[in-house]
Scaffold this active site. Structure first.
Site, PDB file in Angstrom:
ATOM      1  N   CYS A   1       0.799  -1.171   0.024  1.00 22.50           N
ATOM      2  CA  CYS A   1       0.095  -0.109   0.015  1.00 22.50           C
ATOM      3  C   CYS A   1       0.989   1.198   0.049  1.00 22.50           C
ATOM      4  CB  CYS A   1      -1.017  -0.095   1.181  1.00 22.50           C
ATOM      5  SG  CYS A   1      -1.829   1.454   1.231  1.00 22.50           S
TER       6      CYS A   1
ATOM      7  N   GLU B   1     -10.370  -0.085  -5.730  1.00 21.34           N
ATOM      8  CA  GLU B   1      -9.485  -0.831  -5.146  1.00 21.34           C
ATOM      9  C   GLU B   1     -10.004  -1.983  -4.746  1.00 21.34           C
ATOM     10  OE1 GLU B   1      -6.790   0.358  -2.088  1.00 21.34           O
ATOM     11  OE2 GLU B   1      -6.817   2.463  -2.325  1.00 21.34           O
TER      12      GLU B   1
ATOM     13  N   CYS C   1      -4.739   6.085  -4.311  1.00 23.81           N
ATOM     14  CA  CYS C   1      -4.122   4.811  -4.174  1.00 23.81           C
ATOM     15  C   CYS C   1      -2.611   5.100  -4.744  1.00 23.81           C
ATOM     16  CB  CYS C   1      -5.066   3.744  -4.872  1.00 23.81           C
ATOM     17  SG  CYS C   1      -3.946   2.174  -4.883  1.00 23.81           S
ATOM     18  N   GLY C   2      -1.638   4.936  -3.625  1.00 23.53           N
ATOM     19  CA  GLY C   2      -0.364   5.430  -4.088  1.00 23.53           C
ATOM     20  C   GLY C   2       0.056   4.353  -5.063  1.00 23.53           C
ATOM     21  N   THR C   3       0.012   3.082  -4.851  1.00 21.40           N
ATOM     22  CA  THR C   3       0.334   2.033  -5.870  1.00 21.40           C
ATOM     23  C   THR C   3      -0.221   2.218  -7.322  1.00 21.40           C
ATOM     24  OG1 THR C   3      -0.982   0.361  -4.890  1.00 21.40           O
ATOM     25  CG2 THR C   3       1.444   0.161  -4.342  1.00 21.40           C
TER      26      THR C   3
HETATM   27  N1  LIG Z   1      -6.357  -2.355  -2.307  1.00 16.68           N
HETATM   28  C1  LIG Z   1      -4.926  -2.623  -2.638  1.00 16.68           C
HETATM   29  C2  LIG Z   1      -4.190  -2.330  -1.570  1.00 16.68           C
HETATM   30  C3  LIG Z   1      -3.906  -0.924  -1.008  1.00 16.68           C
HETATM   31  C4  LIG Z   1      -3.441   0.027  -2.066  1.00 16.68           C
HETATM   32  C5  LIG Z   1      -3.240   1.336  -1.480  1.00 16.68           C
HETATM   33  N2  LIG Z   1      -4.408   2.287  -1.148  1.00 16.68           N
HETATM   34  C6  LIG Z   1      -2.234   2.150  -2.165  1.00 16.68           C
HETATM   35  O1  LIG Z   1      -1.989   3.661  -1.491  1.00 16.68           O
HETATM   36  O2  LIG Z   1      -1.220   1.861  -2.784  1.00 16.68           O
HETATM   37  C7  LIG Z   1      -4.734  -4.271  -3.156  1.00 16.68           C
HETATM   38  O3  LIG Z   1      -5.574  -4.977  -2.464  1.00 16.68           O
HETATM   39  O4  LIG Z   1      -3.668  -4.440  -3.812  1.00 16.68           O
END
Ligand SMILES: N[C@@H](CCC[C@H](N)C(=O)O)C(=O)O
Length: 319
Positions: free
Chosen positions: A97, A246, A255-257
Site C-alpha cells: 500500500c 481498489e 491509491c499510491g500504488t
Molecule cells: N487495495 C490494494 C491495497 C491498497 C493500496 C493502497 N491504497 C495504496 O495506496 O497503494 C490491493 O488490494 O492491492
C-alpha cells in the site's frame, strides 16, 4: 438505592490512530509485540464507517521479528525493524500500500520510532523493505514523504507494451469496454485511459469494473486522463487525473500504488522522450511519481495523522 458494583474486569480497549495520505484513510494499531489477534472480522469492524472507526484499510505496526513475512524482509535488510501489516477494509491481506507506507512512517515518527535526526526510515512490507525520506511538498517545506516503491513491471511483457494493452475493462457508467494495461507494483493493477474528464466523472466506481481476462488474484483498476506535459524549472513533467476502484475496498479517494501504475502506464504509452516525473491528481489530492531507471519508481506525497481513540472491543466485536 445502592450503587452498581464495579465491573469485575475493565472493558478491553484498543488504542487506535487515524491517518490518511491524500484521503486514502487508515486505522493504525500499535501491536509491536504481536499480541493482537488481528483477524478479518476485527479488521472489517474497525474499518466500518458506521459501526467502527472507518477507513479504507487497517495498518498494524508489528516488530518484523514477530511475523514470518517480516523475518523474510529482515534477512535482506536488517534495518527493517518495524513491519507494516496492511489489510484492506474487507479483511483481505494485500502485498503493498503506497499511501499506507507514508502514513505508517508518519505513525512511527509520532511514536518516537523515527527520530527527526534520522534521514531515512526503513520499513518492512510484504513487497520488501521500503526506505522513506522526508521530501519537499508544494510549499517547499519537508511536509511530504517519499520512497522508492520497488520494482514495477508489465505482467504482459513486451507484447503488452507493443500493443498498449493486454486486458479489457467494462466500467459501470461507460458505454463500451476499454482496452487496458496490467501493471504490477508489488500488487496488481489494471490501467485504462479515457479521453476526457467528462468520461472520468461518468464512471460509477461504487460498482466493481469487470476485467477480462479475469485476474487470478483480483486487481485494482485505475481510470486515467492524461492532462499533458510541461517543462517546469527545466524538467519535463507530466500530469494525469485518476480515479481508482481498489481490490478489497471499493472506490477510494487515492491509491499510491495505483498512482505509480497509472503514471508508468501513461509513460509507457507515450514512448521515448516521455517525462520521468508525473503529478497524479486524485479526488483526495495530488501525489508525485518519479521513474527511477527502467523499472523502479519513487512515490511522494503527504501523510497526516488526524485522531487517536480508544476502541471498546466488546462494543465493536463482542470480545
Ligand atoms: N487495495 C490494494 C491495497 C491498497 C493500496 C493502497 N491504497 C495504496 O495506496 O497503494 C490491493 O488490494 O492491492
Amino acid at each position: 438505592m445502592t450503587a452498581p458494583a464495579p465491573a469485575a474486569h475493565p472493558a478491553r480497549t484498543l488504542r487506535v490512530t487515524k491517518g490518511h495520505g491524500t484521503q486514502n484513510d487508515f486505522v493504525l494499531l500499535d501491536d509491536r509485540a504481536g499480541l493482537l489477534d488481528l483477524d478479518a472480522p476485527l479488521v472489517r469492524a474497525l474499518a466500518d464507517r458506521r459501526a467502527g472507526v472507518g477507513g479504507d484499510g487497517v495498518i498494524r505496526l508489528i516488530a518484523s521479528t514477530e511475523l514470518a513475512e517480516g523475518t523474510a524482509v529482515l534477512a535482506t535488510e536488517p534495518r527493517a525493524r518495524w513491519f507494516m501489516d496492511y489489510r484492506n477494509a474487507d479483511g483481505s491481506v494485500a502485498q503493498m500500500c503506497g499511501n499506507g507506507v507514508r502514513v505508517f512512517a508518519r505513525y512511527l515518527e509520532h511514536l518516537g520510532l523515527w527520530a527527526a535526526s534520522d534521514e531515512e526510515l526503513v520499513v518492512g512490507t510484504r513487497s520488501g523493505a521500503m526506505t522513506v525520506r522526508r521530501a519537499a511538498g508544494p510549499d517547499g517545506d519537508l511536509s511530504w514523504l517519499a520512497f522508492d516503491i520497488g520494482r514495477w513491471h508489465l505482467p504482459g511483457g513486451a507484447a503488452a507494451l507493443a500493443a498498449g494493452h493486454d486486458a479489457e475493462v467494462e466500467v459501470p457508467g461507460l458505454a463500451v469496454a476499454r482496452p487496458a494495461l496490467s501493471v504490477d507494483v508489488g500488487n496488481p493493477h489494471t490501467v485504462l485511459a479515457l479521453p476526457d474528464v467528462a468520461e472520468l466523472e461518468a464512471a460509477r466506481l461504487a460498482d466493481a469494473p469487470s476485467v477480462s481476462p479475469v485476474p487470478p488474484h483480483g486487481t485494482n483498476v485505475e481510470l486515467v486522463v492524461p492532462l499533458g506535459e510541461a517543462t517546469v524549472d527545466g524538467v519535463l513533467v507530466g500530469r494525469v487525473r485518476m480515479r481508482v476502484h481498489e481490490r478489497g475496498v471499493g472506490e477510494t479517494r487515492s491509491c499510491g500504488t495505483g498512482a505509480v501504475a497509472a503514471a508508468m502506464a501513461v509513460r509507457a504509452w507515450a514512448g521515448a522522450g516521455a517525462p520521468d516525473v508525473w503529478y497524479v491528481d486524485v479526488p483526495g489530492g495530488t501525489v508525485r511519481v518519479t521513474a527511477l531507471g527502467a523499472d523502479h519508481a519513487e512515490l511522494a506525497g503527504p501523510a497526516v495523522l488526524v485522531a487517536e481513540a480508544d476502541v471498546d472491543l466488546a462494543a465493536l466485536v463482542g470480545r
